[in-house]
Design a protein around this motif. Structure first.
Motif, PDB file in Angstrom:
ATOM      1  N   SER A 154       5.555  15.946  11.885  1.00 25.30           N
ATOM      2  CA  SER A 154       5.793  16.600  10.371  1.00 25.30           C
ATOM      3  C   SER A 154       5.845  18.019  11.339  1.00 25.30           C
ATOM      4  CB  SER A 154       4.668  15.812   9.758  1.00 25.30           C
ATOM      5  OG  SER A 154       3.875  16.600  10.465  1.00 25.30           O
ATOM      6  N   GLU A 155       5.671  18.787  12.891  1.00 25.14           N
ATOM      7  CA  GLU A 155       5.390  20.011  12.582  1.00 25.14           C
ATOM      8  C   GLU A 155       6.797  20.021  13.915  1.00 25.14           C
ATOM      9  OE1 GLU A 155       4.489  21.972  11.409  1.00 25.14           O
ATOM     10  OE2 GLU A 155       4.549  23.656  12.321  1.00 25.14           O
TER      11      GLU A 155
ATOM     12  N   ALA B 132       0.192  22.434   4.350  1.00 27.96           N
ATOM     13  CA  ALA B 132       1.121  22.744   3.356  1.00 27.96           C
ATOM     14  C   ALA B 132       1.699  21.136   3.655  1.00 27.96           C
ATOM     15  CB  ALA B 132       1.869  23.340   3.444  1.00 27.96           C
ATOM     16  N   VAL B 133       2.049  20.476   2.365  1.00 27.39           N
ATOM     17  CA  VAL B 133       2.702  19.149   2.479  1.00 27.39           C
ATOM     18  C   VAL B 133       4.252  19.552   1.523  1.00 27.39           C
ATOM     19  CG1 VAL B 133       2.660  16.822   2.117  1.00 27.39           C
ATOM     20  CG2 VAL B 133       1.179  18.299   2.720  1.00 27.39           C
ATOM     21  N   GLY B 134       5.326  18.771   2.325  1.00 25.20           N
ATOM     22  CA  GLY B 134       6.480  18.792   1.377  1.00 25.20           C
ATOM     23  C   GLY B 134       7.283  17.073   1.628  1.00 25.20           C
ATOM     24  N   PHE B 135       7.783  17.335   0.634  1.00 23.92           N
ATOM     25  CA  PHE B 135       8.586  15.736   0.880  1.00 23.92           C
ATOM     26  C   PHE B 135       9.810  15.769   0.797  1.00 23.92           C
ATOM     27  CE2 PHE B 135       4.251  15.042  -0.054  1.00 23.92           C
ATOM     28  CZ  PHE B 135       3.835  13.299   0.038  1.00 23.92           C
ATOM     29  N   THR B 136      10.994  15.019   1.387  1.00 20.28           N
ATOM     30  CA  THR B 136      12.616  15.321   1.552  1.00 20.28           C
ATOM     31  C   THR B 136      12.742  14.399   0.295  1.00 20.28           C
ATOM     32  OG1 THR B 136      12.033  13.742   3.391  1.00 20.28           O
ATOM     33  CG2 THR B 136      12.320  15.669   3.508  1.00 20.28           C
ATOM     34  N   SER B 137      11.282  14.176  -0.536  1.00 20.89           N
ATOM     35  CA  SER B 137      12.868  13.000  -1.718  1.00 20.89           C
ATOM     36  C   SER B 137      11.889  13.052  -2.945  1.00 20.89           C
ATOM     37  CB  SER B 137      13.345  11.657  -1.526  1.00 20.89           C
ATOM     38  OG  SER B 137      13.082  11.292  -1.519  1.00 20.89           O
TER      39      SER B 137
ATOM     40  N   ARG C 136      10.886  10.671  -5.005  1.00 13.75           N
ATOM     41  CA  ARG C 136      10.546   8.997  -4.402  1.00 13.75           C
ATOM     42  C   ARG C 136       9.436   9.354  -3.423  1.00 13.75           C
ATOM     43  NH1 ARG C 136      12.443   5.717  -0.578  1.00 13.75           N
ATOM     44  NH2 ARG C 136      13.489   7.186  -0.041  1.00 13.75           N
ATOM     45  N   ARG C 137       9.730  10.093  -2.439  1.00 12.54           N
ATOM     46  CA  ARG C 137       8.735  10.190  -0.899  1.00 12.54           C
ATOM     47  C   ARG C 137       7.694  10.796  -1.685  1.00 12.54           C
ATOM     48  NH1 ARG C 137      10.924   9.903   4.760  1.00 12.54           N
ATOM     49  NH2 ARG C 137      12.654   8.873   4.639  1.00 12.54           N
ATOM     50  N   LEU C 138       7.833  11.733  -1.901  1.00 12.62           N
ATOM     51  CA  LEU C 138       6.125  12.260  -2.642  1.00 12.62           C
ATOM     52  C   LEU C 138       5.929  11.221  -3.622  1.00 12.62           C
ATOM     53  CD1 LEU C 138       5.937  15.930  -4.226  1.00 12.62           C
ATOM     54  CD2 LEU C 138       5.534  13.613  -5.654  1.00 12.62           C
ATOM     55  N   THR C 139       6.504  10.600  -5.195  1.00 13.11           N
ATOM     56  CA  THR C 139       5.470  10.063  -6.007  1.00 13.11           C
ATOM     57  C   THR C 139       4.990   8.645  -5.231  1.00 13.11           C
ATOM     58  OG1 THR C 139       7.902   8.805  -6.768  1.00 13.11           O
ATOM     59  CG2 THR C 139       7.008  10.694  -7.779  1.00 13.11           C
ATOM     60  N   ALA C 140       6.152   7.844  -4.174  1.00 11.46           N
ATOM     61  CA  ALA C 140       5.336   7.292  -3.386  1.00 11.46           C
ATOM     62  C   ALA C 140       3.986   6.976  -2.780  1.00 11.46           C
ATOM     63  CB  ALA C 140       6.527   5.942  -2.270  1.00 11.46           C
TER      64      ALA C 140
ATOM     65  N   ASP D 260       6.782  15.223   4.602  1.00 16.26           N
ATOM     66  CA  ASP D 260       6.777  13.474   4.747  1.00 16.26           C
ATOM     67  C   ASP D 260       5.304  12.832   4.970  1.00 16.26           C
ATOM     68  OD1 ASP D 260      10.511  13.460   4.109  1.00 16.26           O
ATOM     69  OD2 ASP D 260       9.036  13.459   2.661  1.00 16.26           O
ATOM     70  N   PRO D 261       4.504  13.383   4.489  1.00 18.28           N
ATOM     71  CA  PRO D 261       2.768  12.574   5.434  1.00 18.28           C
ATOM     72  C   PRO D 261       3.368  11.169   4.378  1.00 18.28           C
ATOM     73  CG  PRO D 261       2.449  14.111   3.467  1.00 18.28           C
ATOM     74  CD  PRO D 261       4.070  14.093   4.261  1.00 18.28           C
ATOM     75  N   ARG D 262       3.485   9.972   5.160  1.00 19.22           N
ATOM     76  CA  ARG D 262       3.221   8.531   4.923  1.00 19.22           C
ATOM     77  C   ARG D 262       1.401   8.256   3.669  1.00 19.22           C
ATOM     78  NH1 ARG D 262       5.577   5.830  10.112  1.00 19.22           N
ATOM     79  NH2 ARG D 262       7.302   7.546  10.669  1.00 19.22           N
ATOM     80  N   PHE D 263       0.393   8.615   3.731  1.00 16.09           N
ATOM     81  CA  PHE D 263      -0.580   7.636   3.680  1.00 16.09           C
ATOM     82  C   PHE D 263      -1.376   8.830   2.885  1.00 16.09           C
ATOM     83  CE2 PHE D 263      -0.170   5.783   7.099  1.00 16.09           C
ATOM     84  CZ  PHE D 263       0.123   4.522   6.754  1.00 16.09           C
ATOM     85  N   SER D 264      -2.265   9.075   1.951  1.00 16.87           N
ATOM     86  CA  SER D 264      -3.157  10.087   1.472  1.00 16.87           C
ATOM     87  C   SER D 264      -4.349   8.974   1.414  1.00 16.87           C
ATOM     88  CB  SER D 264      -2.612  11.008   0.485  1.00 16.87           C
ATOM     89  OG  SER D 264      -2.321  10.078  -1.034  1.00 16.87           O
ATOM     90  N   ALA D 265      -4.992  10.086   0.907  1.00 19.60           N
ATOM     91  CA  ALA D 265      -6.608   9.221   0.536  1.00 19.60           C
ATOM     92  C   ALA D 265      -6.800   9.172  -1.277  1.00 19.60           C
ATOM     93  CB  ALA D 265      -8.094  10.442   0.824  1.00 19.60           C
ATOM     94  N   PRO D 266      -6.955   8.481  -1.421  1.00 17.47           N
ATOM     95  CA  PRO D 266      -7.361   8.308  -2.921  1.00 17.47           C
ATOM     96  C   PRO D 266      -7.536   9.597  -3.522  1.00 17.47           C
ATOM     97  CG  PRO D 266      -8.527   6.786  -1.941  1.00 17.47           C
ATOM     98  CD  PRO D 266      -7.910   7.398  -0.639  1.00 17.47           C
ATOM     99  N   ALA D 267      -7.418   9.899  -5.071  1.00 16.50           N
ATOM    100  CA  ALA D 267      -8.527  11.377  -5.568  1.00 16.50           C
ATOM    101  C   ALA D 267      -9.754  10.608  -5.895  1.00 16.50           C
ATOM    102  CB  ALA D 267      -7.993  11.045  -6.933  1.00 16.50           C
TER     103      ALA D 267
END
Length: 114
Positions: free
Chosen positions: A10-11, A46-51, A53-57, A88-95
């Motif tokens: 990622s970096e 900072a976070v960015g997604f390449t699509s 679809r990846r952001l919403t997933a 394109d991080p794969r995981f995020s904690a729930p709100a």
């Protein structure tokens, strides 16, 4: 050609631009503001997604986003002391959910019936 040029890194060490990214945003006082996240060790990124679809997933359908090139995202977050961009991080904690009401500081007195 794969969507993500850096594999799982990622970096990347070469700091080549990742291209236009889908950057999660939130409402701010003057429009939208890039959302910042924390890495597992607790550093801001900072976070960015390449699509989209990846952001919403990862963040859900309700997450607002804008398109920014990686250098623009870095320039936007650098004054805040954020020097890492995670692509394109794969995981995020729930709100976080609603906070429960605090317990009373002192127990109530129960009247004795004689």
């Amino acid at each position: 050609m794969p969507e993500h040029r850096y594999g799982d890194d990622s970096e990347p060490s070469d700091r080549s631009p990742a291209g236009p990214l889908y950057v999660p945003v939130r409402p701010g006082p003057s429009g939208c503001v890039a959302r910042l996240f924390r890495t597992p060790p607790g550093h801001r990124t900072a976070v960015g997604f390449t699509s989209a679809r990846r952001l919403t997933a990862t963040l859900g359908r309700g997450q607002a986003w804008i398109r920014l090139a990686e250098p623009a995202l870095r320039a936007l977050t650098a004054p805040l002391g954020v020097t890492t961009v995670t692509v394109d991080p794969r995981f995020s904690a729930p709100a976080p959910g609603p906070t429960p009401a605090p317990a009373p500081a002192f127990p109530r007195r129960i009247a004795r019936i004689a």
